[in-house]
Design a protein around this motif. Sequence first.
Motif, PDB file in Angstrom:
ATOM      1  N   ALA A 193      80.418  60.758 -19.279  1.00  0.00           N
ATOM      2  CA  ALA A 193      80.543  62.308 -19.096  1.00  0.00           C
ATOM      3  C   ALA A 193      81.303  63.138 -18.230  1.00  0.00           C
ATOM      4  O   ALA A 193      83.121  63.623 -17.943  1.00  0.00           O
ATOM      5  CB  ALA A 193      79.733  62.971 -19.788  1.00  0.00           C
ATOM      6  N   ILE A 194      80.636  62.466 -17.162  1.00  0.00           N
ATOM      7  CA  ILE A 194      81.169  63.026 -15.373  1.00  0.00           C
ATOM      8  C   ILE A 194      82.792  62.389 -15.530  1.00  0.00           C
ATOM      9  O   ILE A 194      83.885  63.184 -15.217  1.00  0.00           O
ATOM     10  CB  ILE A 194      80.728  62.695 -14.674  1.00  0.00           C
ATOM     11  N   ASP A 195      82.530  60.917 -15.099  1.00  0.00           N
ATOM     12  CA  ASP A 195      84.533  60.429 -15.265  1.00  0.00           C
ATOM     13  C   ASP A 195      85.105  60.606 -16.416  1.00  0.00           C
ATOM     14  O   ASP A 195      86.447  61.109 -15.363  1.00  0.00           O
ATOM     15  CB  ASP A 195      83.755  59.362 -16.031  1.00  0.00           C
ATOM     16  N   PHE A 196      84.683  61.118 -17.404  1.00  0.00           N
ATOM     17  CA  PHE A 196      86.055  61.314 -18.341  1.00  0.00           C
ATOM     18  C   PHE A 196      85.968  62.915 -17.959  1.00  0.00           C
ATOM     19  O   PHE A 196      87.566  63.103 -18.186  1.00  0.00           O
ATOM     20  CB  PHE A 196      85.824  61.565 -20.045  1.00  0.00           C
ATOM     21  N   VAL A 197      85.120  64.189 -17.826  1.00  0.00           N
ATOM     22  CA  VAL A 197      85.697  65.365 -17.489  1.00  0.00           C
ATOM     23  C   VAL A 197      86.412  65.715 -16.013  1.00  0.00           C
ATOM     24  O   VAL A 197      87.244  66.135 -15.844  1.00  0.00           O
ATOM     25  CB  VAL A 197      84.470  66.501 -17.649  1.00  0.00           C
ATOM     26  N   ASN A 198      86.283  64.970 -14.803  1.00  0.00           N
ATOM     27  CA  ASN A 198      86.849  65.207 -13.844  1.00  0.00           C
ATOM     28  C   ASN A 198      88.159  63.462 -13.514  1.00  0.00           C
ATOM     29  O   ASN A 198      88.870  64.176 -12.659  1.00  0.00           O
ATOM     30  CB  ASN A 198      85.396  64.492 -12.578  1.00  0.00           C
ATOM     31  N   ASP A 199      88.299  63.174 -14.818  1.00  0.00           N
ATOM     32  CA  ASP A 199      89.602  62.392 -14.988  1.00  0.00           C
ATOM     33  C   ASP A 199      90.419  63.032 -15.197  1.00  0.00           C
ATOM     34  O   ASP A 199      90.735  63.563 -16.083  1.00  0.00           O
ATOM     35  CB  ASP A 199      89.640  61.119 -15.487  1.00  0.00           C
ATOM     36  N   LYS A 200      91.581  63.123 -13.880  1.00  0.00           N
ATOM     37  CA  LYS A 200      92.733  64.036 -13.197  1.00  0.00           C
ATOM     38  C   LYS A 200      93.989  63.649 -14.569  1.00  0.00           C
ATOM     39  O   LYS A 200      94.943  64.729 -15.139  1.00  0.00           O
ATOM     40  CB  LYS A 200      93.317  64.433 -12.503  1.00  0.00           C
ATOM     41  N   THR A 201      93.819  62.051 -15.045  1.00  0.00           N
ATOM     42  CA  THR A 201      94.446  61.507 -15.938  1.00  0.00           C
ATOM     43  C   THR A 201      94.387  62.158 -17.664  1.00  0.00           C
ATOM     44  O   THR A 201      95.577  62.130 -18.745  1.00  0.00           O
ATOM     45  CB  THR A 201      94.640  60.802 -15.587  1.00  0.00           C
ATOM     46  N   SER A 228      79.543  77.003 -24.999  1.00  0.00           N
ATOM     47  CA  SER A 228      80.700  78.031 -25.292  1.00  0.00           C
ATOM     48  C   SER A 228      81.445  76.256 -24.580  1.00  0.00           C
ATOM     49  O   SER A 228      80.955  75.806 -23.608  1.00  0.00           O
ATOM     50  CB  SER A 228      81.467  79.117 -24.453  1.00  0.00           C
ATOM     51  N   LEU A 229      83.105  75.635 -24.392  1.00  0.00           N
ATOM     52  CA  LEU A 229      83.174  74.896 -24.585  1.00  0.00           C
ATOM     53  C   LEU A 229      83.462  74.753 -23.246  1.00  0.00           C
ATOM     54  O   LEU A 229      83.294  73.814 -22.634  1.00  0.00           O
ATOM     55  CB  LEU A 229      85.071  74.371 -24.667  1.00  0.00           C
ATOM     56  N   LEU A 230      83.752  75.883 -22.413  1.00  0.00           N
ATOM     57  CA  LEU A 230      83.852  75.421 -21.055  1.00  0.00           C
ATOM     58  C   LEU A 230      83.060  75.660 -19.947  1.00  0.00           C
ATOM     59  O   LEU A 230      82.305  75.224 -18.900  1.00  0.00           O
ATOM     60  CB  LEU A 230      84.559  76.954 -20.652  1.00  0.00           C
ATOM     61  N   GLU A 231      82.085  76.359 -20.862  1.00  0.00           N
ATOM     62  CA  GLU A 231      80.100  76.567 -20.129  1.00  0.00           C
ATOM     63  C   GLU A 231      79.964  74.879 -20.168  1.00  0.00           C
ATOM     64  O   GLU A 231      78.671  73.999 -19.231  1.00  0.00           O
ATOM     65  CB  GLU A 231      79.106  77.038 -20.786  1.00  0.00           C
ATOM     66  N   TYR A 232      80.363  74.231 -21.328  1.00  0.00           N
ATOM     67  CA  TYR A 232      79.905  73.103 -21.725  1.00  0.00           C
ATOM     68  C   TYR A 232      80.341  71.845 -20.377  1.00  0.00           C
ATOM     69  O   TYR A 232      79.685  71.027 -20.233  1.00  0.00           O
ATOM     70  CB  TYR A 232      79.887  72.231 -22.869  1.00  0.00           C
ATOM     71  N   ILE A 233      81.982  72.114 -20.409  1.00  0.00           N
ATOM     72  CA  ILE A 233      82.810  70.986 -19.583  1.00  0.00           C
ATOM     73  C   ILE A 233      82.487  70.895 -17.949  1.00  0.00           C
ATOM     74  O   ILE A 233      81.978  70.570 -17.273  1.00  0.00           O
ATOM     75  CB  ILE A 233      83.974  71.341 -19.360  1.00  0.00           C
ATOM     76  N   ASN A 234      82.194  72.402 -17.372  1.00  0.00           N
ATOM     77  CA  ASN A 234      81.480  72.769 -16.498  1.00  0.00           C
ATOM     78  C   ASN A 234      80.100  72.499 -15.821  1.00  0.00           C
ATOM     79  O   ASN A 234      79.345  72.559 -14.494  1.00  0.00           O
ATOM     80  CB  ASN A 234      81.016  74.723 -16.286  1.00  0.00           C
ATOM     81  N   TYR A 236      79.344  68.871 -16.466  1.00  0.00           N
ATOM     82  CA  TYR A 236      79.535  67.809 -15.846  1.00  0.00           C
ATOM     83  C   TYR A 236      80.934  68.201 -14.745  1.00  0.00           C
ATOM     84  O   TYR A 236      81.407  67.187 -13.915  1.00  0.00           O
ATOM     85  CB  TYR A 236      80.750  67.315 -16.487  1.00  0.00           C
ATOM     86  N   LEU A 237      81.575  68.669 -14.452  1.00  0.00           N
ATOM     87  CA  LEU A 237      83.049  68.986 -13.879  1.00  0.00           C
ATOM     88  C   LEU A 237      82.344  69.642 -12.369  1.00  0.00           C
ATOM     89  O   LEU A 237      81.454  70.488 -11.798  1.00  0.00           O
ATOM     90  CB  LEU A 237      83.825  70.503 -14.283  1.00  0.00           C
ATOM     91  N   GLN A 238      82.966  69.247 -11.732  1.00  0.00           N
ATOM     92  CA  GLN A 238      82.560  68.759  -9.994  1.00  0.00           C
ATOM     93  C   GLN A 238      83.012  70.368  -8.894  1.00  0.00           C
ATOM     94  O   GLN A 238      82.205  70.610  -8.975  1.00  0.00           O
ATOM     95  CB  GLN A 238      83.555  68.360  -9.091  1.00  0.00           C
TER      96      GLN A 238
END
Length: 260
Positions: A193-201, A228-234, A236-238
């Motif tokens: 999850a961390i790798d995918f969310v923070n992968d800039k590609t 929410s979607l952004l809260e979920y992403i946050n 794992y997002l750095q």
Amino acid sequence: MNLITNLLFGILLLSCNGKAMVSANTKESSIKTKGTIREIEVKNQFHDHSLWNLLLKKYVDDLGNVSYAGFKMDIAQMDAYLDQLGQNPPKPDWSKNEKLAYYINLYNAGTVKLIVDNYPTKSIKDIPNRWKKKWIIVGDDITSLNDIEHKVLRKMDEPRIHFAINCASYSCPKLLNVAFTPQSMERLLSKTAIDFVNDKTRNSFEGGKASLSKIFKWYKGDFTKKTSLLEYINTYLQNPVGKSTKVEYLDYDWSLNDTK
């Protein structure tokens, strides 16, 4: 004298009987213990993903690029692993992590096998009926990649499976070069999850805008059951983004994630 002899004989008889009882109990206990050990050995065999782990280490690099030509040379080992899984399907008493490890590895190994059987190919989408064809054996059933993903994994209330399974394409979450196990499940799911969310590609967060992978569009409902979607992403997002961040979705690159 006869009285003393009789007493000694009685004591000796009791002693022998006691030893026999102890020996019998010890033997019975040993049998039970061996049975328990055997049950543990058999159960562990069902969860043995070491062969898949070995293949992943040989043919997948740290960026998730896959040497399908290498897998093709080891096709007998691929078939052996899939046969092993097919002959040892999940049991009702398996834990959630045991089932997750089984089906995530089965999906990923099945996808690699599909590509290898059609190699060389430029994209998994060039293979007819790629996801819906029923050819994967699980016990007495024959299933498909589609059914494993949508009828099994997505129903296990673990949205991180979308970062763990790989569709043999560059825009997919990368294929890890280690197998999932029940013991490593939580650590590896968090890592993917961390790798995918923070992968800039695959996801970009710039200028007050979130340019997301279409995985978040296709499976939005899986990620937003509790937030929410952004809260979920946050989670794992750095560098977390604000709730008002504008969301758009990137084009999906279906080209084969082959080593170059």
